[in-house]
Design an enzyme around this catalytic site. Structure first.
Site, mmCIF file in Angstrom:
data_model
loop_
_atom_site.group_PDB
_atom_site.id
_atom_site.type_symbol
_atom_site.label_atom_id
_atom_site.label_comp_id
_atom_site.label_asym_id
_atom_site.label_seq_id
_atom_site.Cartn_x
_atom_site.Cartn_y
_atom_site.Cartn_z
ATOM 1 N N GLU A 271 24.583 13.240 -42.171
ATOM 2 C CA GLU A 271 23.755 12.280 -42.917
ATOM 3 C C GLU A 271 22.822 13.025 -43.876
ATOM 4 O O GLU A 271 22.545 12.543 -44.972
ATOM 5 C CB GLU A 271 22.979 11.383 -41.933
ATOM 6 C CG GLU A 271 23.910 10.353 -41.302
ATOM 7 C CD GLU A 271 23.511 9.878 -39.921
ATOM 8 O OE1 GLU A 271 22.364 10.091 -39.501
ATOM 9 O OE2 GLU A 271 24.384 9.281 -39.238
ATOM 10 N N GLY B 147 24.103 9.702 -30.792
ATOM 11 C CA GLY B 147 23.289 8.888 -31.694
ATOM 12 C C GLY B 147 22.956 7.555 -31.062
ATOM 13 O O GLY B 147 22.072 7.441 -30.207
ATOM 14 N N HIS C 65 23.062 18.019 -40.363
ATOM 15 C CA HIS C 65 23.713 16.781 -39.935
ATOM 16 C C HIS C 65 24.422 16.163 -41.146
ATOM 17 O O HIS C 65 23.916 16.233 -42.267
ATOM 18 C CB HIS C 65 22.668 15.815 -39.355
ATOM 19 C CG HIS C 65 23.287 14.636 -38.671
ATOM 20 N ND1 HIS C 65 23.802 13.570 -39.367
ATOM 21 C CD2 HIS C 65 23.510 14.359 -37.357
ATOM 22 C CE1 HIS C 65 24.311 12.693 -38.514
ATOM 23 N NE2 HIS C 65 24.153 13.156 -37.286
ATOM 24 N N GLU D 143 30.858 17.616 -35.245
ATOM 25 C CA GLU D 143 30.686 16.178 -35.462
ATOM 26 C C GLU D 143 31.623 15.707 -36.569
ATOM 27 O O GLU D 143 31.255 15.759 -37.748
ATOM 28 C CB GLU D 143 29.243 15.885 -35.872
ATOM 29 C CG GLU D 143 28.222 16.195 -34.807
ATOM 30 C CD GLU D 143 27.091 15.184 -34.854
ATOM 31 O OE1 GLU D 143 26.844 14.544 -33.838
ATOM 32 O OE2 GLU D 143 26.493 15.009 -35.933
ATOM 33 N N ASN E 216 19.930 11.735 -30.430
ATOM 34 C CA ASN E 216 19.395 11.758 -31.787
ATOM 35 C C ASN E 216 19.013 10.323 -32.138
ATOM 36 O O ASN E 216 19.889 9.492 -32.385
ATOM 37 C CB ASN E 216 20.476 12.304 -32.745
ATOM 38 C CG ASN E 216 20.064 12.223 -34.201
ATOM 39 O OD1 ASN E 216 18.912 11.915 -34.522
ATOM 40 N ND2 ASN E 216 20.995 12.492 -35.098
ATOM 41 N N TRP E 217 17.729 10.065 -32.097
ATOM 42 C CA TRP E 217 17.266 8.691 -32.356
ATOM 43 C C TRP E 217 17.391 8.299 -33.829
ATOM 44 O O TRP E 217 17.250 7.135 -34.169
ATOM 45 C CB TRP E 217 15.800 8.538 -31.906
ATOM 46 C CG TRP E 217 15.609 8.426 -30.428
ATOM 47 C CD1 TRP E 217 16.587 8.375 -29.472
ATOM 48 C CD2 TRP E 217 14.361 8.331 -29.724
ATOM 49 N NE1 TRP E 217 16.019 8.264 -28.224
ATOM 50 C CE2 TRP E 217 14.656 8.232 -28.353
ATOM 51 C CE3 TRP E 217 13.014 8.328 -30.123
ATOM 52 C CZ2 TRP E 217 13.657 8.125 -27.374
ATOM 53 C CZ3 TRP E 217 12.021 8.225 -29.151
ATOM 54 C CH2 TRP E 217 12.350 8.115 -27.792
ATOM 55 N N LYS E 218 17.615 9.264 -34.684
ATOM 56 C CA LYS E 218 17.673 9.033 -36.138
ATOM 57 C C LYS E 218 16.404 8.277 -36.590
ATOM 58 O O LYS E 218 15.357 8.448 -35.981
ATOM 59 C CB LYS E 218 18.970 8.303 -36.514
ATOM 60 C CG LYS E 218 20.200 9.049 -35.983
ATOM 61 C CD LYS E 218 21.492 8.578 -36.549
ATOM 62 C CE LYS E 218 22.619 9.408 -35.943
ATOM 63 N NZ LYS E 218 23.936 9.048 -36.456
ATOM 64 N N SER F 298 30.177 8.927 -31.787
ATOM 65 C CA SER F 298 30.501 7.759 -30.942
ATOM 66 C C SER F 298 30.721 8.115 -29.471
ATOM 67 O O SER F 298 31.616 7.576 -28.821
ATOM 68 C CB SER F 298 31.722 7.013 -31.511
ATOM 69 O OG SER F 298 31.420 6.509 -32.791
ATOM 70 N N GLY G 22 28.849 7.076 -35.702
ATOM 71 C CA GLY G 22 28.368 5.708 -35.885
ATOM 72 C C GLY G 22 29.468 4.685 -36.089
ATOM 73 O O GLY G 22 29.202 3.534 -36.433
HETATM 74 P P1 PGA Z 1 26.720 8.341 -32.960
HETATM 75 O O1 PGA Z 1 25.935 9.483 -33.779
HETATM 76 O O2 PGA Z 1 26.701 8.756 -31.510
HETATM 77 O O3 PGA Z 1 25.968 7.094 -33.217
HETATM 78 O O4 PGA Z 1 28.123 8.312 -33.488
HETATM 79 C C1 PGA Z 1 26.154 10.824 -33.511
HETATM 80 C C2 PGA Z 1 25.341 11.685 -34.429
HETATM 81 O O5 PGA Z 1 25.101 11.302 -35.572
HETATM 82 O O6 PGA Z 1 24.912 12.767 -34.042
#
Ligand code: PGA
Length: 249
Positions: free
Chosen positions: A95, A231, A93, A165, A9-11, A210, A171
């Site tokens: 976020e 991520g 998600h 998640e 997931n490049w966000k 993470s 993150g």
């Molecule tokens: P992260 O993000 O690997 O940077 O913790 C995971 C995600 O948001 O799907």
């Protein structure tokens, strides 16, 4: 056996030039010898570029409208994404939930629309640190999952992926422990069993939070873990591949 799925997931990261070099280095990876599904969920605006310049990796987007086409400024419809051969979409998600006020019900509408258009939704659920410490996490996961399970038919759920998640692990650099992850995945699968036994056996439940080359060896080998949602580490071809290499043989 459930074939594992690793999704990057490049966000909201990257520029045209950084994405160009990331695609070039991803294309050097020996992905053909890996027995897993590999996908990247990229920013909509770079989707076409990536789809024309990437090899051996499926593509997805990170959000989709709950509506069909029409006057919804700023939204991307599932049919538009499908038109470009998009295969996956992340919905719900944390976020999106925390920063844009999306609920589990919104996620269920988006998942439904995605499936109707031929996309595979990756539906994210997870608890906060407080909910984990106060041992409420099972109730939280159950509520989030039930909202989604109740909105979709069993046939539609067969086209769905669940991502566990824990919000406190996203993150932060600190993943949940293998014991916590297996416990949560087993719990999620047991909730699905109550809806449909065969579905519970076949549905992929992937872990996100993470995930790194270093911790993925143990995590991806857990019995109820069917892959990962990655991520930060998906922004480096080396780290992404370091995780991919650890899929169950
Ligand atoms: P992260 O993000 O690997 O940077 O913790 C995971 C995600 O948001 O799907």
């Amino acid at each position: 056996m459930r074939k594992q799925l690793i999704v990057g997931n490049w966000k909201m990261n990257g520029s045209l030039s950084s994405i160009k070099s990331l695609c070039e280095s991803l294309n050097q990876l020996p992905l053909k010898k890996i027995d897993a599904h590999i996908a990247l969920c990229v920013p909509d605006i770079f989707f076409l570029y990536v789809s024309e310049n990437i090899k051996n990796i499926d593509l997805g987007i990170q959000n989709v409208s709950q509506y069909s086409n029409g006057p919804y400024t700023g939204e991307t419809s599932a049919t538009m994404a499908r038109d470009l051969n998009c295969q996956y979409v992340i919905v719900g998600h944390s976020e999106r939930r925390n920063l844009f006020g999306e609920s589990s019900y919104d996620a269920s509408l988006k998942a439904k629309k995605a499936i109707e258009s031929g996309l595979c939704p990756i539906i994210c659920i997870g608890e906060t640190l407080d909910q984990r410490f106060s041992n409420e996490f099972r109730g939280v996961l159950k509520k989030q999952l039930h909202t989604i399970l109740n909105k979709l038919s069993i046939k539609q759920l067969k086209e769905t992926i669940i991502a566990y998640e824990p919000i406190w692990a996203i993150g932060t650099g600190v993943s949940a422990s293998p014991t916590q992850i297996q416990e949560a995945h087993f719990y999620i699968r047991s909730l699905i069993t109550k809806f449909d036994v065969l579905l519970a056996k076949s549905i992929k439940i992937i872990y996100g939070g993470s995930l790194k080359p270093k911790n993925s060896g143990k995590i991806l080998k857990l019995p109820d873990v069917d892959g990962g949602l990655v991520g930060n580490a998906s922004l480096s071809s080396r780290d992404f591949y370091g995780i991919i290499e650890n899929v169950k043989a």
